[in-house]
Design a protein around this motif. Structure first.
Motif, PDB file in Angstrom:
ATOM      1  N   THR A   1      -5.221   1.637   0.762  1.00 17.49           N
ATOM      2  CA  THR A   1      -5.287   0.478   1.677  1.00 17.49           C
ATOM      3  C   THR A   1      -4.690  -0.722   0.671  1.00 17.49           C
ATOM      4  O   THR A   1      -4.778  -0.579  -0.551  1.00 17.49           O
TER       5      THR A   1
ATOM      6  N   SER B   1      -7.168  17.480   4.014  1.00 21.20           N
ATOM      7  CA  SER B   1      -6.482  17.148   5.387  1.00 21.20           C
ATOM      8  C   SER B   1      -7.283  17.983   6.374  1.00 21.20           C
ATOM      9  O   SER B   1      -7.704  18.993   6.314  1.00 21.20           O
TER      10      SER B   1
ATOM     11  N   HIS C   1       0.953  -1.260  -0.198  1.00 26.16           N
ATOM     12  CA  HIS C   1      -0.140   0.032  -0.080  1.00 26.16           C
ATOM     13  C   HIS C   1       0.872   1.177   0.108  1.00 26.16           C
ATOM     14  O   HIS C   1       2.042   1.257   0.067  1.00 26.16           O
TER      15      HIS C   1
ATOM     16  N   ASP D   1       0.734   5.767   0.945  1.00 33.29           N
ATOM     17  CA  ASP D   1       0.217   7.061   1.551  1.00 33.29           C
ATOM     18  C   ASP D   1       0.885   8.295   0.719  1.00 33.29           C
ATOM     19  O   ASP D   1       1.824   8.599   0.496  1.00 33.29           O
TER      20      ASP D   1
ATOM     21  N   ILE E   1      -4.761  14.484   1.380  1.00 32.22           N
ATOM     22  CA  ILE E   1      -4.200  13.265   1.743  1.00 32.22           C
ATOM     23  C   ILE E   1      -5.039  11.809   0.820  1.00 32.22           C
ATOM     24  O   ILE E   1      -6.018  12.053   0.850  1.00 32.22           O
ATOM     25  N   CYS E   2      -4.111  10.920   0.788  1.00 33.62           N
ATOM     26  CA  CYS E   2      -4.814   9.760  -0.027  1.00 33.62           C
ATOM     27  C   CYS E   2      -3.960   8.682   0.876  1.00 33.62           C
ATOM     28  O   CYS E   2      -2.940   8.226   0.437  1.00 33.62           O
ATOM     29  N   ASN E   3      -4.756   7.647   1.614  1.00 38.64           N
ATOM     30  CA  ASN E   3      -4.165   6.520   2.175  1.00 38.64           C
ATOM     31  C   ASN E   3      -4.800   5.499   1.529  1.00 38.64           C
ATOM     32  O   ASN E   3      -5.972   4.943   1.713  1.00 38.64           O
TER      33      ASN E   3
ATOM     34  N   SER F   1       0.761  12.549   0.594  1.00 38.56           N
ATOM     35  CA  SER F   1       0.287  13.946   1.021  1.00 38.56           C
ATOM     36  C   SER F   1       0.541  15.112  -0.114  1.00 38.56           C
ATOM     37  O   SER F   1       1.640  14.873  -0.518  1.00 38.56           O
TER      38      SER F   1
ATOM     39  N   CYS G   1      -7.979  12.331  -3.369  1.00 39.87           N
ATOM     40  CA  CYS G   1      -7.298  12.968  -2.338  1.00 39.87           C
ATOM     41  C   CYS G   1      -8.357  13.579  -1.418  1.00 39.87           C
ATOM     42  O   CYS G   1      -8.801  14.821  -1.937  1.00 39.87           O
TER      43      CYS G   1
END
Length: 248
Positions: A49, A116, A32, A34, A45-47, A36, A113
């Motif tokens: 998974t 934040s 995965h 992450d 942000i985009c996390n 910013s 995204c």
């Protein structure tokens, strides 16, 4: 066997056509990632998974590792042949996209995204990362410069030593050649002296032999002359004797 977790960090100053540049910081894991993003005032942000990455990779018929490698390539370094976008989406979100070609077909990847909750923290984090990266880069430049200067000094030292060895070699060869010529000339002089001495001895011997021969010839001539005179005297005595006998 479980593969050990590997984490990479990238930070890209992304130039987008028709918009101000943005900074994209990526943290890349085995399965995965992450992201910013900041434009200096706001941040997103985009996390992604493991499930989302696996689903996207399956859609493109790619292994997860290959998908992550390609995403890191385009978000870690701006590719000149790619068209990047950072467009508005719903609820203040942004859509980060980039294009690439695969087997002659132009494709586009997009990730959403979200805004934040702490833009200041995200922006400061990106700036800190850039400053640390700049410090590391500066230190690396300094170390490489020092290494280069050290190598340069070592090369100059080796060059000087090589020139010295070359000069010593030339000097040694010249000295050896001069010594060889000296010995050779000495040998020639000795041989010449011996030859002259031998010629002198031979000349003396020949002269003595000639003198002896001349003396022998002179002695033989004297003996023959004496014998001839003695024979004449004897003949004269016999003639006088016969004359006396006739007179009587």
């Amino acid at each position: 066997m479980v593969e050990s977790e590997k984490t990479k960090h990238t930070c890209l100053r992304l130039e987008i056509s028709g918009a101000d540049p943005i900074f994209v910081k990526g943290t890349w894991h085995n399965s995965h990632f992450d992201i910013s993003v900041t434009d200096g005032s706001s941040s997103w942000i985009c996390n992604a998974t493991e499930e989302e990455v696996a689903e996207r990779a399956a859609q493109w018929d790619q292994p997860v590792s290959e998908y992550l490698e390609l995403a890191e390539q385009y978000l870690g370094f701006q590719q000149s042949n790619s068209v990047y976008g950072f467009s508005d989406a719903l609820e203040g979100s942004k859509r980060l996209s980039w294009t690439f070609e695969k087997e002659g077909t132009k494709l586009e990847w997009r990730w959403k995204c979200k805004p934040s909750h702490d833009s200041k923290k995200i922006t400061v984090g990106i700036l800190d990362f850039l400053m640390e990266a700049n410090i590391r880069l500066s230190e690396e430049v300094v170390n490489k410069t020092r290494s280069f200067e050290k190598m340069k000094c070592e090369a100059e030292r080796c060059l000087t030593q090589g020139e010295k060895l070359c000069d010593e070699k030339t000097e040694f060869e010249n000295a050896t050649y001069a010594k060889f010529l000296s010995v050779l000339n000495s040998k020639k002089a000795k041989l010449r002296a011996l030859r002259d001495k031998d010629d002198s001895v031979r000349a003396v011997a020949e002269e003595e032999s000639t003198d002896k021969a001349e003396s022998f010839d002179s002695g033989r001539s004297d003996n023959e002359q004496s014998e001839e005179e003695a024979s004449k005297k004897a003949s004269s005595s016999k003639a006088r004797g016969r004359k006396r006998a006739v007179r009587s």
